[in-house]
Design an enzyme around this catalytic site. Structure first.
Site, PDB file in Angstrom:
ATOM      1  CE  LYS A  19      -0.028  -5.620   8.637  1.00 36.18           C
ATOM      2  NZ  LYS A  19      -0.754  -5.506   7.356  1.00 36.18           N
TER       3      LYS A  19
ATOM      4  CB  SER B 262      -1.287  -1.681   7.038  1.00 37.63           C
ATOM      5  OG  SER B 262      -1.665  -3.013   6.712  1.00 37.63           O
TER       6      SER B 262
ATOM      7  CB  SER C   8      -1.637  -3.790   3.538  1.00 41.16           C
ATOM      8  OG  SER C   8      -2.422  -2.670   3.828  1.00 41.16           O
TER       9      SER C   8
END
Length: 470
Positions: A81, A156, A180
């Site tokens: 990420k 996310s 997330s």
């Protein structure tokens, strides 16, 4: 070895490289080939570093030829990420504000995976500043679900869920502040591990909410997640909130059975207002757990709606405090939904925030008392499968907060309490969308969740299913 190396689990490919049955270059090229096929369809990567990845793979192979094994992930390619700082690399955090931000330090979690021998493939897309549960991004476009590109990945950690599901990376770091990691794991059909607050250092990871943020992996299997968590866990002088307790052997827990374990099923909240197919998968999961020797017991939990609300207060206030300067100086550079949610946080009184913080201890004590005598609790990650990108693109409209609240209803209480939760692929809808269930544990009992999750994956093959390129 036959087949595409990229389809193997992280643990299996690491063994193959260490045993010289596959080279790191072959494995890395296999991932890059799949990235070339899938990236135009799913938009999972922020940056693809093909030449650097192949050079690093060659170096890993050369080291192995000299008898130098760098660690359990020697030569295994991964992408993470785009909120984990790596010195010298642009780290956008999915934002326009940090589009050109070059990190000067490397995050502890990332460094520990590098020290174990992993190879960097690039960085993965994410929701802007990690603040959103769908996978939409106003600046870089929505990440798409490889099972059906018209559907969301969840956020996310959107790129992490999509890339692991499409087998573009063997594992990916996510972060979990309100769900997330678990949301993309559920919507994309992969395994995701939200760890106990304090287990893994957050140093060098872009913050969202200082008291809720957790670091964890998404991967194909529970075993893969156990390996990564074991490598990253442990105290870190750069993050004084990390625990000083010894790190258990999570890999040893992957061989345990469920016999004699008691798994709780909530009588309310987590079983209310479920989509019919999520309800079916929950029932089927309970049957499998029983079949593997677990005893299923009903648990009456304290009002989880209050925990969801308290989590929202803490998250919104802490996120607004972190972003205050940029909101004043650069409001036009935020996506409309993220800006709206951050501005809402500015309106929460200090007294309300402090009350929510003060209530966490008693709320955790009440929860632990309710689950006394159980080894874990099983619950859906979300009440529904992945929505379409079109129907969930609500921007900063009046219904935006209601959509967000519905998606995150079952994840936020666990964040508020700081508990570990393991999301495991548990079935599919009739239309072929994945459904995940979460195993919720006691503080720092990641090993207990690994034991149950790994046994479940020995009895099922949902985690082995791979989406096809349409």
């Amino acid at each position: 070895m036959s087949g595409e190396p990229a389809l193997m689990s992280a643990v299996a490919v690491a063994k193959a490289i260490a045993g010289k049955k596959l080279s790191s270059r072959e494995v890395t090229q296999s991932c890059l080939d799949r990235i070339a096929q899938w990236q135009p369809r799913v938009n999972a990567f922020m940056a693809i570093e093909a030449e650097e990845a192949l050079a690093a793979a060659d170096a890993a192979d050369a080291a192995l030829a000299k008898g130098q094994n760098l660690g359990p992930l020697h030569g295994v390619p991964m992408a993470h990420k785009d909120m984990y700082y790596e010195a010298g690399k642009v780290v956008t955090c999915g934002s326009k504000i940090r589009r050109d931000f070059v990190a000067t330090t490397t995050s502890t979690a990332l460094q520990r995976l590098k020290d174990a021998g992993s190879v960097r493939l690039g960085s993965l897309q994410m929701v802007e500043f990690a603040y959103g549960p769908t996978g939409h991004n106003a600046h870089y476009g929505a990440v798409r679900n490889p099972w059906n590109v018209d559907h969301i990945t969840g956020g996310s950690s959107s790129g992490s869920g999509s890339a692991v599901a499409a087998r573009l990376t063997f594992a990916a770091l996510g972060s979990d502040t309100g769900g997330s990691i678990r949301m993309p794991a559920h919507f994309c059909g992969v395994t995701g591990f939200k760890t106990t607050v304090g287990l893994i250092s957050r140093a060098g990871a872009m913050p969202l909410s200082q008291s809720l943020d957790t670091v964890g992996p998404l991967a194909q299997t529970v075993e893969d997640c156990a390996l990564l968590v074991g490598l990253m866990a442990g105290t870190d002088p750069e993050d004084p909130t990390t625990s000083t307790r010894p790190v258990p052997n999570y890999m040893a827990a992957t061989t345990g059975s469920m016999k004699g374990l008691r798994i709780g099923v909530p009588t309310a909240f987590y079983v209310d207002d479920l989509d019919s197919e999520v309800a079916r998968v929950l029932d089927e999961t309970i049957v499998t757990l029983k079949g593997e020797g677990a005893e299923i017991v009903k648990v009456e939990l304290p009002d989880q709606r209050q925990l969801t609300a308290a989590c929202q207060i803490v998250l919104a206030t802490e996120a607004a405090a972190f972003h205050k300067r940029w909101m004043i100086e650069r409001p036009q550079d935020y996506g409309s939904q993220v800006l709206m949610r951050l501005q809402n946080g500015l309106a929460i009184p200090a007294v309300t925030y402090l009350e929510a913080m003060r209530w966490r201890g008693p709320a955790l004590a009440a929860y632990l008392a309710a689950v006394e005598g159980t080894d874990a609790v099983i619950a859906p990650v979300a009440p529904m499968p992945a929505a379409t990108i079109a129907e969930s693109d609500v921007g900063n409209s009046l219904e935006a907060e209601a959509v967000i609240q519905r998606i995150t209803r079952f994840t936020r209480p666990i964040n508020y309490l700081g508990l570990p939760s393991l999301s495991i692929p548990s079935g599919f809808t009739k239309s072929g969308l994945p459904v995940g269930m979460q195993l919720i544990g006691r503080p720092f009992d990641e090993a207990g969740l690994v034991r149950i999750g790994a046994a479940f994956q020995r009895a099922t093959d949902y985690h082995q299913q791979v989406p096809e390129l349409a």
